[in-house]
Write a protein that holds these residues in place. Structure first.
Motif, PDB file in Angstrom:
ATOM      1  N   LEU A   1     -35.606  28.019 -20.811  1.00 43.98           N
ATOM      2  CA  LEU A   1     -36.036  26.770 -20.196  1.00 43.98           C
ATOM      3  C   LEU A   1     -36.455  26.984 -18.747  1.00 43.98           C
ATOM      4  N   ASN A   2     -35.835  27.936 -18.093  1.00 47.81           N
ATOM      5  CA  ASN A   2     -36.162  28.248 -16.699  1.00 47.81           C
ATOM      6  C   ASN A   2     -37.405  29.136 -16.598  1.00 47.81           C
ATOM      7  N   SER A   3     -37.874  29.642 -17.765  1.00 45.16           N
ATOM      8  CA  SER A   3     -38.993  30.599 -17.757  1.00 45.16           C
ATOM      9  C   SER A   3     -40.255  30.050 -18.402  1.00 45.16           C
ATOM     10  N   GLY A   4     -40.271  28.764 -18.716  1.00 47.94           N
ATOM     11  CA  GLY A   4     -41.483  28.169 -19.261  1.00 47.94           C
ATOM     12  C   GLY A   4     -41.320  27.387 -20.541  1.00 47.94           C
ATOM     13  N   ALA A   5     -40.225  27.595 -21.279  1.00 44.45           N
ATOM     14  CA  ALA A   5     -39.980  26.795 -22.485  1.00 44.45           C
ATOM     15  C   ALA A   5     -39.698  25.356 -22.076  1.00 44.45           C
ATOM     16  N   THR A   6     -40.064  24.420 -22.937  1.00 42.53           N
ATOM     17  CA  THR A   6     -39.885  23.003 -22.599  1.00 42.53           C
ATOM     18  C   THR A   6     -38.981  22.264 -23.577  1.00 42.53           C
ATOM     19  N   CYS A   7     -38.516  22.960 -24.624  1.00 41.15           N
ATOM     20  CA  CYS A   7     -37.669  22.309 -25.623  1.00 41.15           C
ATOM     21  C   CYS A   7     -36.594  23.275 -26.093  1.00 41.15           C
ATOM     22  N   ALA A   8     -35.374  22.784 -26.239  1.00 39.83           N
ATOM     23  CA  ALA A   8     -34.263  23.595 -26.750  1.00 39.83           C
ATOM     24  C   ALA A   8     -33.912  23.140 -28.153  1.00 39.83           C
ATOM     25  N   HIS A   9     -33.863  24.093 -29.088  1.00 44.22           N
ATOM     26  CA  HIS A   9     -33.317  23.812 -30.417  1.00 44.22           C
ATOM     27  C   HIS A   9     -31.806  23.952 -30.324  1.00 44.22           C
TER      28      HIS A   9
END
Length: 496
Positions: free
Chosen positions: A204-212
């Motif tokens: 999430l801190n590196s560019g992902a916008t959603c957590a499964h």
């Protein structure tokens, strides 16, 4: 803003031994939507007729959350999903050479073609597509990046990077994630080596916008990234407003635990029984002055309450506080003796319950405890071809009451009729039931501990017998007597 895709009803249900009914899935999905989850992965439509029914129920429920289902890169999977009325699909494609060759018996080109065809067909069926790379953490990064980029060109709305067997490290996550963000990217981590939370936060801190995520970290093997831990880590450590209704976290956790029959580890962060429970005298003393001394966040924030338990590590301050909560006002001399006796109980390796504390306080302070409930007799009938039935005769405030109840087992039946019998004087709920074998063998002495609740007042009690039913009845009757004592009775003495 970060989004959450909850896969408790799909990946979580793949936990060995877990099987949810359509009605249970709908109730959990409703709770997930209410708490603020963005996407609910409701299951796999091609798995069974029951799965299809559950997915249809959820998709027709009018929830605020998007309804999603897992599909393979096959048109029949996509048709089944679309026919259930879902909003989106989690289209999972193996991307590591290990999975491509060993599991599918294909090559990279064949899998690429399958993925592009599936994305295009799903868009024709009017579905939102999240294209997911299975075993992405062991894939060739160039192949994965090309497949993702071309998948977006073919119509994929979102992408997902799957650490299928939990082999990512935070350092590797930080390197890879920026290379594959060709569209909004989800991170899907498994917890085989205990790094799911760390890898998810790093992604999430590196560019992902959603957590499964899954509630309680349910999932195959060691499970998935725990929903409650991601939320509270973001909120507490990164000062990030997730939009999640945090006060509903614990009720959601207990609901999932109840239906999946997977108990929460006692030391599990946020939702485990010991997460906000303290015994150490030093810790309890600090908490009374400022709760932040030994708690990283307030238990009320996640729908819980702090609990001070007593044992051999307890000091005078925590014992006095517990006694005051139970209505006792000992003088200093009495308090010192009560502390000494509580430590003696703890030194014997016995769990100290509220009923134990009250019994010790009564003895030291010479108070008389008149029992509200007197058990006259109870009978249990059970067998492999009979519904377990319990009958009791008891006196409640001097009035003799006889009744019977059935249950899922003999203990359940016994506890049900006890609760029904005392309903004339108070509504008492059984919140927790725990059994330990004190000795070995078929004649083992069992220690039953229960937590009872009456109008928000909670008490723990214990029974120890060689018969589990007798131990259970003993624990419940003892606890009920304590809860039903006159709340205004004087539990202080003037003696020194």
């Amino acid at each position: 803003m970060f989004r959450f895709l909850d896969t408790t009803l799909r990946d979580g249900e793949q936990t060995p031994g877990v099987s949810l009914t359509p009605e249970q899935k709908l109730e959990i999905a409703t709770a997930l939507s209410d708490i603020g989850i963005d996407v609910i992965e409701a299951g796999t439509a091609v798995a069974s007729e029951g799965e299809k029914e559950a997915i249809r129920l959820i998709s027709d429920a009018g929830l605020a959350a998007e309804c999603c289902t897992y599909v393979r890169a096959r048109r029949d999977d996509i048709d089944s999903a679309a026919d259930c009325g879902v909003d989106s699909i989690h289209l999972v494609v193996p991307v590591s050479d290990l999975h491509i060759t060993k599991k599918l018996g294909k090559d990279r080109e064949a899998v690429y073609d399958m993925a592009m065809d599936a994305v295009s067909y799903a868009k024709e069926r009017g579905l939102i597509v999240e294209l997911s790379g299975e075993d992405a953490s062991r894939a060739d990064i160039d192949y994965l990046s090309n497949l993702f980029r071309d998948g977006v060109s073919a119509g994929a709305d979102r992408l997902c990077f799957c650490d299928t067997v939990g082999l990512l490290t935070p350092e590797r996550t930080a390197e890879i994630i920026p290379l594959v963000c060709h569209a909004p990217l989800s991170i899907h981590c498994h917890n085989d080596l205990g790094l799911a939370l760390a890898n998810t936060l790093t992604a999430l801190n590196s560019g992902a916008t959603c957590a499964h995520v899954t509630v309680n970290g349910l999932g195959e093997r060691a499970g998935n990234t725990p929903f409650e831990e991601v939320v509270m880590a973001l909120e507490r450590l990164y000062n990030y407003d997730t939009g999640i209704k945090k006060e509903k976290i614990y009720p959601l956790s207990t609901l999932v635990s109840k239906y999946t029959r997977v108990p929460l580890a006692t030391n599990k962060p946020i939702v485990g029984a010991m997460a906000f429970t303290h015994e150490s005298g030093i810790h309890a003393h600090g908490l009374m002055k400022d709760s932040s001394t030994y708690e990283p966040l307030s238990p009320e924030l996640v729908g819980r309450k702090r609990r001070i338990v007593l044992g051999k590590h307890s000091g005078s301050a925590s014992v006095k506080s517990a006694l005051n909560e139970l209505g006792y006002k000992p003088n200093d001399k009495q308090l010192n003796e009560i502390v000494r006796r509580i430590k003696e109980i703890g030194d014997r390796g016995v769990r100290v319950t509220d009923a134990d504390v009250m019994a010790v306080a009564d003895a030291v302070m010479l108070l008389e405890c008149r029992p509200v409930i007197e058990m006259k007799q109870f009978t249990i009938v059970s067998g492999n071809k009979i519904i377990p039935t319990a009958s009791v005769t008891m006196k409640v405030n001097g009035q003799e009451i006889t009744g019977a109840a059935t249950g899922a087992g003999p203990v359940d039946a016994a506890l049900r009729i006890l609760q029904e019998s005392v309903s004339v004087v108070g509504d008492i709920r059984l919140e927790e039931y725990h059994v330990d074998a004190i000795t070995g063998g078929t004649d083992a002495v069992v220690d039953v501990t229960v937590k009872l609740n009456r109008d928000g007042r909670v008490i723990t009690s214990r029974g120890a017998r060689s018969d589990i039913i007798e131990a259970s009845v003993e624990a419940v009757v003892s606890g009920m007597n304590r809860l039903l004592r006159n709340e205004n009775e004087n539990r202080s003495t003037d003696s020194d």
